[in-house]
Design a protein around this motif. Structure first.
Motif, PDB file in Angstrom:
ATOM      1  N   TRP A 106       0.833  -1.205   0.000  1.00 21.30           N
ATOM      2  CA  TRP A 106       0.000   0.000   0.000  1.00 21.30           C
ATOM      3  C   TRP A 106       0.873   1.263   0.000  1.00 21.30           C
ATOM      4  CZ3 TRP A 106      -5.175   0.996  -0.456  1.00 21.30           C
ATOM      5  CH2 TRP A 106      -5.552   2.314  -0.238  1.00 21.30           C
ATOM      6  N   GLU A 107       1.807   1.329   0.970  1.00 21.55           N
ATOM      7  CA  GLU A 107       2.615   2.552   1.114  1.00 21.55           C
ATOM      8  C   GLU A 107       3.424   2.847  -0.142  1.00 21.55           C
ATOM      9  OE1 GLU A 107       4.877   1.538   4.558  1.00 21.55           O
ATOM     10  OE2 GLU A 107       3.059   1.567   5.814  1.00 21.55           O
ATOM     11  N   GLU A 108       4.010   1.815  -0.704  1.00 21.81           N
ATOM     12  CA  GLU A 108       4.866   2.029  -1.870  1.00 21.81           C
ATOM     13  C   GLU A 108       4.044   2.374  -3.112  1.00 21.81           C
ATOM     14  OE1 GLU A 108       8.058   2.413  -1.883  1.00 21.81           O
ATOM     15  OE2 GLU A 108       8.387   1.844   0.206  1.00 21.81           O
ATOM     16  N   THR A 109       2.860   1.762  -3.242  1.00 20.80           N
ATOM     17  CA  THR A 109       2.015   2.073  -4.404  1.00 20.80           C
ATOM     18  C   THR A 109       1.581   3.537  -4.359  1.00 20.80           C
ATOM     19  OG1 THR A 109       1.205  -0.202  -4.335  1.00 20.80           O
ATOM     20  CG2 THR A 109      -0.006   1.329  -5.726  1.00 20.80           C
ATOM     21  N   VAL A 110       1.210   3.997  -3.172  1.00 23.97           N
ATOM     22  CA  VAL A 110       0.802   5.404  -3.026  1.00 23.97           C
ATOM     23  C   VAL A 110       1.973   6.310  -3.436  1.00 23.97           C
ATOM     24  CG1 VAL A 110       0.211   7.163  -1.295  1.00 23.97           C
ATOM     25  CG2 VAL A 110      -1.008   4.972  -1.325  1.00 23.97           C
ATOM     26  N   LYS A 111       3.198   5.967  -3.004  1.00 25.83           N
ATOM     27  CA  LYS A 111       4.382   6.786  -3.359  1.00 25.83           C
ATOM     28  C   LYS A 111       4.617   6.789  -4.869  1.00 25.83           C
ATOM     29  CE  LYS A 111       7.101   5.941   0.746  1.00 25.83           C
ATOM     30  NZ  LYS A 111       8.079   4.989   1.228  1.00 25.83           N
ATOM     31  N   ILE A 112       4.480   5.613  -5.480  1.00 24.10           N
ATOM     32  CA  ILE A 112       4.725   5.504  -6.929  1.00 24.10           C
ATOM     33  C   ILE A 112       3.729   6.370  -7.696  1.00 24.10           C
ATOM     34  CG2 ILE A 112       4.505   3.874  -8.878  1.00 24.10           C
ATOM     35  CD1 ILE A 112       5.722   1.756  -6.821  1.00 24.10           C
ATOM     36  N   MET A 113       2.468   6.368  -7.261  1.00 26.31           N
ATOM     37  CA  MET A 113       1.449   7.173  -7.944  1.00 26.31           C
ATOM     38  C   MET A 113       1.707   8.664  -7.701  1.00 26.31           C
ATOM     39  SD  MET A 113      -0.245   5.015  -9.594  1.00 26.31           S
ATOM     40  CE  MET A 113      -1.637   5.922 -10.256  1.00 26.31           C
ATOM     41  N   ALA A 114       2.088   9.016  -6.466  1.00 27.36           N
ATOM     42  CA  ALA A 114       2.359  10.429  -6.156  1.00 27.36           C
ATOM     43  C   ALA A 114       3.533  10.922  -7.002  1.00 27.36           C
ATOM     44  CB  ALA A 114       2.648  10.588  -4.669  1.00 27.36           C
ATOM     45  N   ASP A 115       4.539  10.063  -7.168  1.00 24.88           N
ATOM     46  CA  ASP A 115       5.707  10.400  -7.983  1.00 24.88           C
ATOM     47  C   ASP A 115       5.289  10.621  -9.443  1.00 24.88           C
ATOM     48  OD1 ASP A 115       8.407  10.685  -8.697  1.00 24.88           O
ATOM     49  OD2 ASP A 115       8.654   8.536  -9.058  1.00 24.88           O
ATOM     50  N   LEU A 116       4.404   9.760  -9.928  1.00 25.97           N
ATOM     51  CA  LEU A 116       3.905   9.913 -11.307  1.00 25.97           C
ATOM     52  C   LEU A 116       3.208  11.268 -11.475  1.00 25.97           C
ATOM     53  CD1 LEU A 116       3.068   8.689 -14.143  1.00 25.97           C
ATOM     54  CD2 LEU A 116       1.041   7.790 -13.006  1.00 25.97           C
ATOM     55  N   PHE A 117       2.309  11.596 -10.546  1.00 23.55           N
ATOM     56  CA  PHE A 117       1.544  12.846 -10.671  1.00 23.55           C
ATOM     57  C   PHE A 117       2.447  14.068 -10.541  1.00 23.55           C
ATOM     58  CE2 PHE A 117      -2.146  10.317  -8.577  1.00 23.55           C
ATOM     59  CZ  PHE A 117      -2.358   9.644  -9.768  1.00 23.55           C
ATOM     60  N   GLU A 118       3.346  14.022  -9.546  1.00 21.02           N
ATOM     61  CA  GLU A 118       4.143  15.222  -9.277  1.00 21.02           C
ATOM     62  C   GLU A 118       5.279  15.399 -10.272  1.00 21.02           C
ATOM     63  OE1 GLU A 118       5.369  14.885  -5.163  1.00 21.02           O
ATOM     64  OE2 GLU A 118       3.237  14.590  -4.678  1.00 21.02           O
ATOM     65  N   ASN A 119       5.984  14.321 -10.556  1.00 21.66           N
ATOM     66  CA  ASN A 119       7.234  14.472 -11.301  1.00 21.66           C
ATOM     67  C   ASN A 119       7.165  14.082 -12.769  1.00 21.66           C
ATOM     68  OD1 ASN A 119       8.535  15.354  -8.955  1.00 21.66           O
ATOM     69  ND2 ASN A 119       8.675  13.244  -8.254  1.00 21.66           N
ATOM     70  N   VAL A 120       6.106  13.424 -13.184  1.00 20.72           N
ATOM     71  CA  VAL A 120       6.009  13.050 -14.600  1.00 20.72           C
ATOM     72  C   VAL A 120       4.860  13.813 -15.270  1.00 20.72           C
ATOM     73  CG1 VAL A 120       5.823  11.149 -16.244  1.00 20.72           C
ATOM     74  CG2 VAL A 120       6.905  10.766 -14.026  1.00 20.72           C
ATOM     75  N   TRP A 121       3.679  13.718 -14.707  1.00 23.25           N
ATOM     76  CA  TRP A 121       2.536  14.412 -15.309  1.00 23.25           C
ATOM     77  C   TRP A 121       2.550  15.906 -14.958  1.00 23.25           C
ATOM     78  CZ3 TRP A 121      -2.178  10.520 -14.690  1.00 23.25           C
ATOM     79  CH2 TRP A 121      -1.897   9.372 -15.449  1.00 23.25           C
ATOM     80  N   GLY A 122       3.114  16.213 -13.797  1.00 26.06           N
ATOM     81  CA  GLY A 122       3.324  17.598 -13.369  1.00 26.06           C
ATOM     82  C   GLY A 122       2.105  18.488 -13.531  1.00 26.06           C
ATOM     83  N   GLU A 123       2.331  19.655 -14.203  1.00 25.40           N
ATOM     84  CA  GLU A 123       1.270  20.654 -14.315  1.00 25.40           C
ATOM     85  C   GLU A 123       0.313  20.376 -15.472  1.00 25.40           C
ATOM     86  OE1 GLU A 123       0.724  23.226 -12.114  1.00 25.40           O
ATOM     87  OE2 GLU A 123       2.245  22.044 -11.046  1.00 25.40           O
ATOM     88  N   GLN A 124       0.597  19.356 -16.278  1.00 24.27           N
ATOM     89  CA  GLN A 124      -0.261  19.098 -17.450  1.00 24.27           C
ATOM     90  C   GLN A 124      -1.708  18.881 -17.019  1.00 24.27           C
ATOM     91  OE1 GLN A 124       1.463  16.177 -20.436  1.00 24.27           O
ATOM     92  NE2 GLN A 124       2.831  15.821 -18.720  1.00 24.27           N
TER      93      GLN A 124
END
Ligand code: HEM
Length: 496
Positions: A106-124
């Motif tokens: 659970w904890e790691e999946t949440v981090k992976i998704m947060a990383d995707l939103f913040e650092n890959v998808w960013g402001e798009q």
């Protein structure tokens, strides 16, 4: 091909025919026999009670391990074994799927998704993907990487080749995303092509399969993983599956530490070996395979269904917001097992079971009971040695258990539902060990994604005039393989 009694049972592509072939015969157990070219006796089942009887008795209806030969490529393992071997593997593997491992998932999946939103998808504001597996395969790999093997990977890693490897690893660890991906994708190329022909690399696919298998086969990544963990300067408490497996196998060998040389010998050169330890590579590979593609494809179908049915997506969104009203990261305890997440996943797995069929055989003479379309009981004698196919797709589309079986209705999983007619994870002693791993991961992904983005089908001019049914068929089009595989699912994720 239509069935002709006494001549042919008709085309049996289990995925494409769903429950149809059983309707044509008016019964949920079909048998066929052949004398030539190879004598066989086969029973194909879509009857929930008969399937339950089979999965409940592992010794009477074991696995035909020869059908799993390709999965034994890296050594004996829990999926491809039977009898005493399987018992030993299960004893070592089961404790690794612990409550603590679940929390890690659970904890790691949440981090992976947060990383995707913040650092890959960013402001798009909107992100378009040509095929949703481009997102779901890396997510599933990153989760199994960290919660399966304690190796954290990030979306930003570059693809540089590490020394001594011919494929990149997308990790701060040793796991090769490319190698793993192509091993699962090309496993049938490997199975059907003789080794010498594969090495010639006549086609791009052959070359790719050959390199990917060499990468894993040479134990490079696996060996590095084992070595790093065993000789880490600081021993940490770890709850990933791999650590659990390593701990259990050390216990089995009286906790005696092996020397470096012994370890290498045991894993790669295979001089004298200790039964408990040699099985690690096979089981490592099977966790990667079992935990990667099944999950990624199920997530992909779930996204596609939610895009096609925005009212269901909205219900899910409202439920998430009712428990997590702000932008805080969700805690697993906030999501209850009875919620919309489960019904959305279960309905996806009913419609798109990753394993369309589960094979067994009759170790002794047996009888099964079913009912025909007029409701009469029919007793089916099953001679010893018969092949048995649990047709999971046929069961999941059987109108005896599921009203309007082709419709996407997550609500059918609210309240009472026919549990024996839902078998995406198989059942009984040989059922999926990773079910909670998947459910925890899937719910974390869905919670994170749907609370921040809407999922829509990508609009493409060439499909402008299509009806809803045509669009549904196009988006959800799938083909059989090692697991049921979505063909092309173009989606758009829009910030809420
Ligand atoms: C959507 C997700 C998944 C589905 C639908 C699924 C389905 C299945 C099925 C049908 C089987 C029985 C196969 C057979 O009889 O040949 C199975 C076995 C197994 N699965 Fe899964 N699986 C999923 C995810 C996972 C994950 C995430 C892991 C591990 C991380 C995993 C590990 C295993 C293992 C170890 C077995 C063998 C159990 C045994 O034979 O004792 N699975 N799975």
């Amino acid at each position: 091909m239509k069935p002709i009694r006494g001549i042919t049972r008709g085309g049996m592509n289990l995925w494409y025919r769903k429950h149809q072939v059983f309707e044509e015969y008016g019964i949920d157990i079909i048998s066929s026999a052949s004398a030539l070219p190879v004598a066989y006796n086969e029973f194909i089942l879509a009857d929930a009670a008969a399937i339950k009887e089979i999965t409940a008795s592992r010794t009477q209806f074991p696995k035909p391990v020869e059908q799993y030969a390709v999965l034994s490529y890296f050594g004996g393992n829990i999926v491809a074994s039977e009898g005493e071997d399987w018992k030993r593997y299960r004893k070592i593997a089961a404790p690794a799927f612990s409550e603590r491992n679940n929390r890690l998932v659970w904890e790691e999946t949440v981090k992976i998704m947060a990383d995707l939103f913040e650092n890959v998808w960013g402001e798009q504001k909107s992100i378009t993907v040509d095929h949703a597996v481009d997102i779901t395969l890396p997510i599933a790999l990153f989760v199994i990487g960290v919660a399966g093997f304690g190796r954290r990977m990030t979306w930003q890693e570059d693809g540089k080749l590490p020394p001594g490897h011919s494929m990149t690893f997308k990790a701060r660890g040793f796991l090769s995303q490319e190698a793993l991906h192509y091993v699962s994708l090309d496993i049938f190329v490997k199975l059907l092509t003789p080794g010498w022909l594969l090495k010639l690399g006549l086609t791009e696919r052959m070359k790719r399969a050959s390199t990917a298998f060499q990468e894993l086969e040479a134990c490079q990544y696996m060996l590095e993983m084992i070595h790093a963990r065993r000789y880490a300067e600081e021993k940490e408490e770890r709850y990933d599956l791999f650590s659990g497996l390593l701990d259990a196998s050390e216990d089995e060998s009286d906790g005696s530490q092996l020397t470096d040389r012994e370890l290498l010998g045991k894993y790669c050169i295979s001089i004298s070996y200790d039964a408990a330890l040699i099985e690690l590579p096979g089981n490592i590979f099977i966790f990667l395979l079992a935990g990667h593609e099944t999950t990624a494809h199920t997530l992909c179908f779930t996204f596609g269904l939610l895009a096609l049915y925005p009212e269901q997506q909205e219900k899910l969104y409202r439920q998430i917001k009712s428990v997590i009203p702000d932008d805080r990261l969700p805690a697993s305890a906030q999501i209850s097992r009875s919620c919309m997440h489960f019904s959305v996943f279960y309905e996806t797995l009913r419609l798109f079971p990753p394993a369309a069929a589960v094979p067994k055989y009759a170790a002794e003479d047996a009888t099964l009971v079913t009912t025909d379309s007029s409701g009469n009981n029919v007793i089916v004698p099953v001679p010893q040695g018969s092949t048995i196919v649990l047709n999971i797709t046929g069961l999941h589309y059987n109108p005896r258990y599921w009203e309007d079986p082709y419709a996407f209705k997550p609500e059918r999983f609210h309240g009472d539902w026919p549990r024996d007619a839902f078998l995406p994870f198989s059942s009984g002693a040989r059922s999926c060990l990773g079910r909670r791993f998947f459910e925890t991961e899937g719910i974390a992904i869905l919670t994170m994604l749907v609370s921040r983005y809407t999922i829509e089908v990508k609009e493409e001019p060439e499909f402008a005039g299509e009806t809803f049914e045509e669009r549904k068929e196009r988006i959800l089009h799938a083909k059989g393989g090692l697991t049921l595989t979505p063909i092309r699912m173009p989606l758009v994720f829009k910030r809420r």
